[in-house]
Scaffold this active site. Structure first.
Site, short mmCIF file in Angstrom:
data_model
loop_
_atom_site.label_atom_id
_atom_site.label_comp_id
_atom_site.label_asym_id
_atom_site.label_seq_id
_atom_site.Cartn_x
_atom_site.Cartn_y
_atom_site.Cartn_z
N HIS A 133 0.58 -1.04 0.11
CA HIS A 133 -0.15 -0.03 -0.34
C HIS A 133 0.86 1.34 -0.05
O HIS A 133 2.27 1.14 0.27
CB HIS A 133 -0.94 0.37 1.06
CG HIS A 133 -2.21 -0.93 1.66
ND1 HIS A 133 -3.60 -0.22 -0.04
CD2 HIS A 133 -2.56 -2.00 1.62
CE1 HIS A 133 -4.33 -1.61 0.26
NE2 HIS A 133 -3.56 -2.27 0.90
N ASP A 163 0.24 7.04 -3.24
CA ASP A 163 -1.19 7.16 -4.82
C ASP A 163 -1.42 8.61 -5.29
O ASP A 163 -1.92 8.35 -6.64
CB ASP A 163 -2.27 6.70 -3.13
CG ASP A 163 -1.98 5.44 -2.83
OD1 ASP A 163 -1.44 4.57 -3.02
OD2 ASP A 163 -3.79 5.04 -1.57
#
Length: 381
Positions: A133, A163
């Protein structure tokens, strides 16, 4: 409407940065069709527990819901890809290939296709098949190590860096660059957008300062990481915070003057050995008034001061209201499309699609009523 009006994009539903990249492209006027797959019968709750009606990242899309495990559904997806300018997917390397929707098949059917691939580690490399992540991708770039207070541990900067910035934004840059090239060459290509690469790229200024001997590896001791007394956040009398950033000497002098600081020690702006002491003294001074009182005195001047607003306050700030930085779509307050254009102004975003299988989309993309009925009969739609 919007500078990307007429650009057709097929997005395969995924998580995080791929949907954000598709949202940005849709905001700018592209027609984005999101292919959503049928979830497995025993799917465990995860991000799926989010209410799809409130998912801002899925705004302004049209949706087709296909079962890609059925031949008919897979063929329908291939036809949509064959009519697109850009494809966006956000799966682990090899997933699209196993579905029969990889770059080789897709570019053979549509040679001008820009095939955008969004992953954390990239399409190759020792970690390419590993889960991860934002925080993990950020760790490899050197960015996470650099963020945090002096003497403290690395601090997670939400998921904004890997992200959003290094992922979604670089994906958008990549597919638009490849689309520009394809329109002149007639040939599409694969865009390998990796969040590790993007996070590293966002660190370019820090690596520049390090090369110049102006960046310490010790957190919270540098100009732009909260180490400088004149570039940090400070708690005010009411427990709220302001940010100050008067780096340039003339702005720093104005800040001191307007804040009522006449101690000659503060004139030693660039004496790094004094920074910890001056930070402590400045913190004490700024606790004498409330946040709003300091802003009334300093905000809007060249003193480079702003209130640290929470997510309820930010949409109500006069500057954000004047620019329409936040809008309401379907009853949900959210950031407006950006950047702004003088002529090709994008339309107001639309709420996420939560109902329907997408028959209207298929019809608009060339499917006949009989073909759509066939998909439904086969259980593929």
């Amino acid at each position: 409407m919007g500078p990307l009006h007429g650009v057709k994009i097929v997005e395969f539903a995924a998580l995080g940065p791929a949907p954000m990249g598709a949202m940005i492209l849709a905001d700018l006027g592209a027609e984005v069709v999101r292919i959503e797959r049928k979830p497995p019968p025993n799917a465990k709750p995860g991000f799926e527990i989010f209410d799809p009606k409130l998912d801002i990242l899925n705004r302004s899309r049209r949706v087709v819901r296909l079962d890609l495990k059925k031949a008919e559904g897979l063929d329908a997806a291939r036809r949509l890809v064959a009519g697109a300018d850009i494809l966006i997917e956000g799966f682990r390397p090899g997933v699209m290939e196993r579905l029969g929707l990889g770059p080789d098949e897709s570019l053979a059917a549509n040679p001008r296709l820009v095939y955008g691939r969004m992953t954390g580690w990239g399409q190759y490399g020792p970690l390419s098949q590993s889960a991860g992540h934002d925080i993990n991708y950020l760790s490899l770039s050197g960015a996470l190590h650099a963020i945090g207070e002096a003497g403290g541990k690395p601090v997670v900067p939400l998921n904004l860096v890997a992200d959003c910035g290094g992922g979604a934004m670089l994906l958008v840059v990549g597919v638009l660059a490849a689309l520009t090239e394809a329109r002149s060459s007639g040939h599409g290509q694969v865009v390998d957008a990796a969040m590790t690469d993007g996070s590293a790229l966002l660190m370019s200024m820090m690596y520049t300062l390090k090369a110049m001997g102006q960046w310490s590896q010790a957190r919270g001791t540098n100009l732009l990481d909260g180490g400088a007394p004149f570039y940090d956040t400070y708690r005010c009398a009411d427990g709220k915070y302001i940010s100050i950033g008067p780096i340039e000497p003339q702005f720093y002098a104005l800040f001191l003057h307007k804040a009522g600081i006449d101690d000659p020690d503060f004139s030693q702006q660039w004496e790094r050995s004094r920074w910890p002491e001056l930070k402590t003294r400045l913190a004490t001074h700024l606790q004498t008034r409330s946040r709003d009182a300091w802003c009334a005195l300093l905000e809007g001047s060249d003193a480079c001061v702003a209130p640290v607003l929470d997510m309820d306050e930010a949409p109500e700030h006069p500057h954000n209201r004047a620019r329409g930085t936040f809008i309401e779509v379907g009853g949900v307050v959210q950031p407006a499309p950006a950047p702004r254009f003088s002529r090709s102004i994008p339309a107001q975003p639309r709420p996420p699609v939560v109902d329907g299988a997408g028959e209207d989309v298929l019809a608009d993309w060339g499917f006949t009523p009989a073909e759509i009925d066939g998909l439904r009969t086969a259980g593929a739609l």
